[in-house]
Design a protein around this motif. Structure first.
Motif, PDB file in Angstrom:
ATOM      1  N   GLY A   1      29.650  52.974 159.358  1.00  0.00           N
ATOM      2  CA  GLY A   1      30.083  51.585 159.208  1.00  0.00           C
ATOM      3  C   GLY A   1      31.086  51.093 160.233  1.00  0.00           C
TER       4      GLY A   1
ATOM      5  N   GLY B   1      45.265  54.181 157.077  1.00  0.00           N
ATOM      6  CA  GLY B   1      43.863  53.914 157.383  1.00  0.00           C
ATOM      7  C   GLY B   1      42.930  54.879 156.678  1.00  0.00           C
TER       8      GLY B   1
ATOM      9  N   ILE C   1      42.652  54.072 152.946  1.00  0.00           N
ATOM     10  CA  ILE C   1      41.836  52.895 152.636  1.00  0.00           C
ATOM     11  C   ILE C   1      40.357  53.182 152.886  1.00  0.00           C
ATOM     12  CG2 ILE C   1      41.325  50.524 153.368  1.00  0.00           C
ATOM     13  CD1 ILE C   1      44.392  50.173 153.711  1.00  0.00           C
ATOM     14  N   GLN C   2      40.055  53.833 154.005  1.00  0.00           N
ATOM     15  CA  GLN C   2      38.649  54.120 154.298  1.00  0.00           C
ATOM     16  C   GLN C   2      38.066  55.046 153.228  1.00  0.00           C
ATOM     17  OE1 GLN C   2      36.856  56.571 157.842  1.00  0.00           O
ATOM     18  NE2 GLN C   2      37.009  54.463 158.525  1.00  0.00           N
TER      19      GLN C   2
ATOM     20  N   TRP D   1      34.996  54.723 150.499  1.00  0.00           N
ATOM     21  CA  TRP D   1      33.909  55.682 150.280  1.00  0.00           C
ATOM     22  C   TRP D   1      33.819  56.059 148.800  1.00  0.00           C
ATOM     23  CZ3 TRP D   1      36.017  59.818 154.211  1.00  0.00           C
ATOM     24  CH2 TRP D   1      35.862  59.370 155.533  1.00  0.00           C
TER      25      TRP D   1
ATOM     26  N   GLU E   1      30.692  53.395 148.044  1.00  0.00           N
ATOM     27  CA  GLU E   1      29.681  53.572 149.083  1.00  0.00           C
ATOM     28  C   GLU E   1      28.620  54.622 148.804  1.00  0.00           C
ATOM     29  OE1 GLU E   1      31.299  53.700 153.076  1.00  0.00           O
ATOM     30  OE2 GLU E   1      33.077  52.573 152.466  1.00  0.00           O
TER      31      GLU E   1
ATOM     32  N   TRP F   1      26.243  44.416 155.249  1.00  0.00           N
ATOM     33  CA  TRP F   1      27.466  44.573 154.484  1.00  0.00           C
ATOM     34  C   TRP F   1      27.314  44.101 153.032  1.00  0.00           C
ATOM     35  CZ3 TRP F   1      30.433  47.943 156.554  1.00  0.00           C
ATOM     36  CH2 TRP F   1      30.653  47.987 157.941  1.00  0.00           C
ATOM     37  N   ALA F   2      26.285  43.329 152.740  1.00  0.00           N
ATOM     38  CA  ALA F   2      26.063  42.915 151.347  1.00  0.00           C
ATOM     39  C   ALA F   2      25.430  44.045 150.544  1.00  0.00           C
ATOM     40  CB  ALA F   2      25.164  41.673 151.301  1.00  0.00           C
TER      41      ALA F   2
ATOM     42  N   TYR G   1      25.728  47.164 151.433  1.00  0.00           N
ATOM     43  CA  TYR G   1      26.610  48.315 151.592  1.00  0.00           C
ATOM     44  C   TYR G   1      28.039  47.798 151.670  1.00  0.00           C
ATOM     45  CZ  TYR G   1      28.153  52.960 153.094  1.00  0.00           C
ATOM     46  OH  TYR G   1      28.755  54.201 153.162  1.00  0.00           O
TER      47      TYR G   1
ATOM     48  N   ILE H   1      32.048  47.390 151.500  1.00  0.00           N
ATOM     49  CA  ILE H   1      33.207  48.270 151.678  1.00  0.00           C
ATOM     50  C   ILE H   1      34.443  47.572 151.111  1.00  0.00           C
ATOM     51  CG2 ILE H   1      32.200  49.409 153.689  1.00  0.00           C
ATOM     52  CD1 ILE H   1      34.105  47.799 155.477  1.00  0.00           C
ATOM     53  N   LEU H   2      35.529  48.329 151.034  1.00  0.00           N
ATOM     54  CA  LEU H   2      36.758  47.823 150.418  1.00  0.00           C
ATOM     55  C   LEU H   2      37.264  46.584 151.158  1.00  0.00           C
ATOM     56  CD1 LEU H   2      38.136  49.356 148.012  1.00  0.00           C
ATOM     57  CD2 LEU H   2      39.947  49.967 149.621  1.00  0.00           C
ATOM     58  N   THR H   3      37.703  45.589 150.405  1.00  0.00           N
ATOM     59  CA  THR H   3      38.186  44.342 151.001  1.00  0.00           C
ATOM     60  C   THR H   3      39.660  44.142 150.686  1.00  0.00           C
ATOM     61  OG1 THR H   3      37.545  43.136 149.030  1.00  0.00           O
ATOM     62  CG2 THR H   3      35.906  43.247 150.803  1.00  0.00           C
ATOM     63  N   PHE H   4      40.248  43.126 151.307  1.00  0.00           N
ATOM     64  CA  PHE H   4      41.687  42.891 151.164  1.00  0.00           C
ATOM     65  C   PHE H   4      42.185  42.879 149.719  1.00  0.00           C
ATOM     66  CE2 PHE H   4      44.065  42.350 155.047  1.00  0.00           C
ATOM     67  CZ  PHE H   4      43.087  42.240 156.014  1.00  0.00           C
ATOM     68  N   PRO H   5      41.500  42.186 148.796  1.00  0.00           N
ATOM     69  CA  PRO H   5      42.021  42.163 147.427  1.00  0.00           C
ATOM     70  C   PRO H   5      41.996  43.534 146.749  1.00  0.00           C
ATOM     71  CG  PRO H   5      40.486  40.344 147.771  1.00  0.00           C
ATOM     72  CD  PRO H   5      40.369  41.236 148.959  1.00  0.00           C
TER      73      PRO H   5
ATOM     74  N   VAL I   1      42.720  46.593 148.223  1.00  0.00           N
ATOM     75  CA  VAL I   1      43.427  47.634 148.960  1.00  0.00           C
ATOM     76  C   VAL I   1      44.676  48.098 148.204  1.00  0.00           C
ATOM     77  CG1 VAL I   1      44.834  47.936 151.033  1.00  0.00           C
ATOM     78  CG2 VAL I   1      42.550  46.986 151.210  1.00  0.00           C
TER      79      VAL I   1
END
Lengths: 156, 755
Positions: free
Chosen positions: B372, B659, B662-663, B667, B671, B685-686, B688, B690-694, B696
């Motif tokens: 990704g 980093g 968060i990554q 997962w 994921e 990205w829809a 699959y 991944i984590l978004t700002f809200p 974290v």
């Protein structure tokens, strides 16, 4: 080929494009701008974000016809006398990057946010950036950088 | 003196050089003696002495100008973790010059030393030591020269800011520039060069700001290798097959004559000689059509037109689906042979199990994962007859060079010059032989006679890239009456395409555990190939440790022990104990012997045995909220303690921990690659997310800085404890144990319902 005149970072430029040509490739390949990046070409990640009359737009699917009579601003255009502008400098001061590839989108979104909300909360920032993807996981620092830019802007 | 080192010297010389009298060895002569392309280039990533053997001349590493400016060359590239800044700190300190004096050059295969692939967390633990030795060789040589110049003993000399002075007599001094400026050292790198003592470091150990960040923020020239441009470059996009292994039957050939289209080129794969002759080309089988155009939007439009009209012979070539792959792995795996003395250890384990007071067993699993990267794969190639130039995001420019040379039908790799550079984060996506974008771009450039920038679409990046291999891990333990582990057995099923990633390391993390568990019997089973696989950040270790660290919690609770105490009682390693204490104290852990409801979970990992380059100790404490209605998990906080030996750049370490957390949280929670019998179906990205700002978490980092220990890498280690810390926290919150990643709402809800 077709010619269109667009105004980018304050300068009117003649570019080779059809009305439906995607803005991103014109900015990168003809105007040689480094700021907006190709990430997905689907408006899903935000790496391609530019400002059109101050509003953030994902340039990867934006037809160039929509910028007629409008001002396009890219990351490149935020520099002041060749040096990083205040939002960019806040990111540098917070070391808010790992690979840095998503950061164009983050800075452009931050710029538009701060223009209408000069003192955003962490939640304001998270919501505003909810559709901007960062794979390296720099989110925490990006939020700090935007808060810093807000604080430094308020201090002026 | 090889032709290569001469090229480096010439390129290093620049203006004011004093290289005279060397005759160039004819490279064609050299190639007649040895068929260069037949040999896979050496990858000395793990082997410091080999890096020195490959590039023994000091002048191939360092040049000092008459004005004291220092150029240093490294074979590593910047892929987003700040490694080049850390290397520059080491060079500057070892040379006793200011940080800014150094110009660190990387990525150009014509001039940089081959230090192996930038991967496997080996830059700090291996490459940095070689660089330090080279810098120390130079400093010692400069001291010797200064002693002669100043008529003093070496012992009387001091260095500061690149100036050597006789102690107590500042009138007797000479600068580096005056000693060697513009000249060659003409020395070999001394592997035993006297190193500067750690106590004298003034730059190492400080949070020097990253050298690459300012230009990335200001969109400056040279910010990203993705922004490389060549006059007259054309733009290429590809239409891939609708299924793996599909063959192209026909397509609309009139597209090729549309305005702005330079060429429409079909490729049989396998079957096109230019692709077939590239050893280790990793792309999955499937014919494709490349469009080369004057404008990128025209190439994109042409691909869409071709997509509508192309006809394919497609069938199902994948033996299972993403839902069924775990059962399939267990049914089809054949033994890898991870332990030489496995039978003997297994026998010991069986004895321990038979004598145990209690036994406990559990099975865990993890899916294929996409790398990704935010940048989809791309390459820029400019082929001009018998010479080519390639700009790439490759983690191994020398590997890319070799593969491109084969694709172009060249006799020698050196006919290709590759420029690697600062790129989008890759996490292993462009490791060893994953250079297919470079190969494709080069073939297209050769075919059309112009520079070509090839851009993979996002769908291609999801579907035609390689993935982390899946695992099923079954753990079994024997416990004595006091609840201590008396034997541990691990069986690991996975599916590897070829040896990529090397199946021999499928159980390495488990086998390296410092826990005292009695006999530790580990075997692996490979059922591959299913999908294309590769080295993705931490490779097999994350799933090994998801299993082990979840299991440690399961055992602890089963014997009514606090999870932290339980781990400590199985550790003799002071560094391990300290890092667990640091994390749990910072997180405010209170001992509990059954789920507390607070949603707090711990995990401990020693990434690899203490002699390895990435031997970093980590302890994480996760705090989660679980919505018991929906099964949704929110990680509120991760408290992280790590010990990576002597820290080169504290903020760099903190940045990487944040980093990695968060990554790896992304997962763990969200994921999995989805696929059916024909093709991968997670394609954007829809499909699959991944984590978004809200979503974290808050992240708290405690660095245990061991100045008496060698510096170790952290790039992969920081991701490893996350999944188990979260799973352990979910159990603590709810009493529900989730053993199968991702910990998405469906799986968590199923575990909640099963309580």
């Amino acid at each position: 080929m077709a010619e269109i005149v667009i105004k980018v970072n304050g300068v009117s430029q003649t570019v080779d494009a059809a009305p439906e040509s995607q803005l991103l490739y014109i900015l990168r390949n003809q105007l040689h701008l480094n700021g907006p990046k190709f990430g997905c070409g689907l408006t899903q990640c935000g790496a391609c974000t530019v400002l059109i009359d101050g509003q953030p737009v994902r340039s990867c699917l934006a037809p160039v016809s929509i910028v007629e009579d409008k001002d396009v601003v890219t990351l490149d255009g935020l520099n002041v006398d060749g040096k990083p502008g205040p939002v960019q400098q806040a990111f540098i001061d917070e070391q808010a990057a790992q690979c840095g590839y998503c950061i164009n989108g983050m800075v452009m979104m931050a710029t538009s946010l701060l223009a209408k909300n000069p003192n955003p909360t962490d939640d304001d920032i998270r919501t505003h950036l909810a559709a901007n993807l960062c794979r390296c996981g720099t989110h925490t620092r990006i939020i700090k950088a935007i808060k810093r830019a807000a604080a430094e802007g308020a201090a002026q | 003196m090889s032709a290569r080192s001469l090229n480096r010297r010439q390129l290093l010389s620049g203006a004011g050089a004093m290289i005279v009298g060397f005759s160039l060895i004819d490279p064609r002569l050299a190639s007649a003696q040895e068929p260069k392309l037949a040999k896979i280039p050496t990858n000395p990533a793990f082997d410091g002495p080999a890096q020195i053997e490959l590039t023994p001349d000091l002048d191939s590493w360092i040049k000092i100008d008459a004005d004291g400016a220092i150029s240093f060359l490294t074979g590593r590239v910047e892929i987003g973790n700040g490694i080049l800044t850390a290397l520059q700190q080491i060079i500057a300190d070892e040379l006793s010059v200011s940080f800014e004096t150094i110009d660190l050059i990387s990525g150009d295969t014509d001039i940089v030393p081959n230090q192996g692939i930038t991967s496997a967390t080996t830059t700090i633990g291996v490459a940095a030591n070689v660089i330090r030795v080279a810098a120390a060789t130079a400093r010692n040589a400069l001291l010797d020269l200064a002693a002669t110049e100043l008529g003093a003993d070496r012992a009387e000399l001091e260095i500061a800011g690149g100036v050597v002075t006789v102690a107590g007599d500042s009138s007797r001094s000479v600068s580096y520039g005056d000693l060697v400026g513009g000249k060659l050292f003409d020395l070999k790198v001394d592997p035993d060069a006297e190193l500067k003592p750690v106590e004298e470091f003034t730059i190492i150990g400080t949070s020097v700001p990253r050298t690459d960040i300012p230009r990335k923020l200001s969109a400056a020239k040279g910010d990203f290798v993705e922004n490389s441009r060549v006059d007259g470059m054309k733009f290429a996009r590809i239409l891939r097959a609708p299924a793996f292994g599909a063959k192209l039957l026909k397509y609309d050939e009139t597209v090729a004559s549309q305005p702005g289209i330079v060429a429409v080129l079909p490729f049989k794969h396998p079957g096109d000689e230019r692709l077939d002759r590239v050893e280790r080309l990793e792309t999955m089988p499937g014919d494709f059509i490349a469009v080369v155009a004057d404008r990128e939007d025209l190439a994109i439009a042409a691909v869409e037109q071709l997509r509508k009209s192309a006809e394919w012979d497609a069938s199902e070539t994948i033996p299972t689906t993403s839902d069924e792959v775990y059962d399939w792995l267990v049914a089809n795996g054949t033994a890898i042979g991870l332990q030489e003395d496995h039978n003997a250890i297994q026998a010991e384990f069986d004895t321990a199990l038979a004598a145990a007071d209690q036994t406990i067993e559990a099975t865990y699993s993890g899916p294929y994962l996409h790398y990704g990267p935010i940048s989809s794969a791309w390459s820029l190639a400019d082929v001009q007859g018998d010479h080519a130039t390639v700009w790439t995001a490759s983690q191994w420019p020398f590997g890319a060079r070799w593969m491109v040379a084969q694709a172009l039908g060249y006799e020698e790799s050196e006919q290709v010059q590759v420029f690697g550079g600062s790129s989008s984060g890759l996490y292993g996506r462009r490791d060893d032989y994953d250079q297919e974008a470079d190969v494709e771009a080069a073939i297209l450039s050769q075919a059309v006679g112009a520079p070509v920038r090839l851009q993979w679409s996002r769908a291609e990046e999801f579907v035609w890239a390689q993935y982390r291999p899946p695992q099923v891990v079954r753990l079994q333990a024997g416990l004595d009456a006091g609840g201590s582990i008396t034997g541990l057995s691990g069986n690991i099923w996975t599916a590897v395409r070829g040896v990529h990633p090397d199946p021999m390391i499928a159980g390495m993390a488990l086998m390296d555990t410092p826990y005292t568990v009695g006999p530790l019997a580990v075997e692996g089973f490979d059922a591959g190939p299913v999908l294309r696989t590769g080295y993705m950040r931490n490779v097999y270790s994350g799933y090994n440790m998801f299993a082990l660290e979840s299991f440690m919690d399961e055992i602890a609770y089963s014997v009514k022990a606090d999870p932290v105490e339980f781990r400590m009682s199985h550790l003799n390693d002071e560094r391990a104990i300290d890092v667990i204490r640091a994390a749990t104290e910072k997180a405010g852990w209170t001992a509990h012997t059954e789920p507390s409801g607070a949603g707090i979970g711990v995990s401990f990992v020693l990434y690899h045995k203490s002699e390895g380059p990435a031997a970093t100790y980590l302890a994480y404490v996760a705090e989660v909220d679980v919505d018991e209605e929906s099964g949704a998990v929110r990680v509120q906080k991760m408290t992280c303690a790590l010990d990576c030996g002597l820290v080169v750049n504290p903020d760099g370490v903190k940045n990487q921990v944040e980093g990695g957390v968060i990554q790896a949280t992304s997962w763990a929670l969200k994921e999995q690659v989805t696929f059916d019998r024909s093709i991968v179906t997670s394609h954007d990205w829809a499909t699959y997310p991944i984590l978004t700002f809200p979503e974290v978490p808050e992240i708290d980092v405690v660095i245990v800085n061991r100045v008496d220990q060698p510096w170790k890498g952290i790039g992969e280690p920081v991701t490893v404890p996350v999944a188990s810390a979260i799973a352990n926290a979910i159990y603590d919150a709810t009493g529900a144990r989730v053993r199968h990643l991702p910990l998405n709402p469906d799986r968590v809800k199923a575990a909640l319902d099963a309580r």
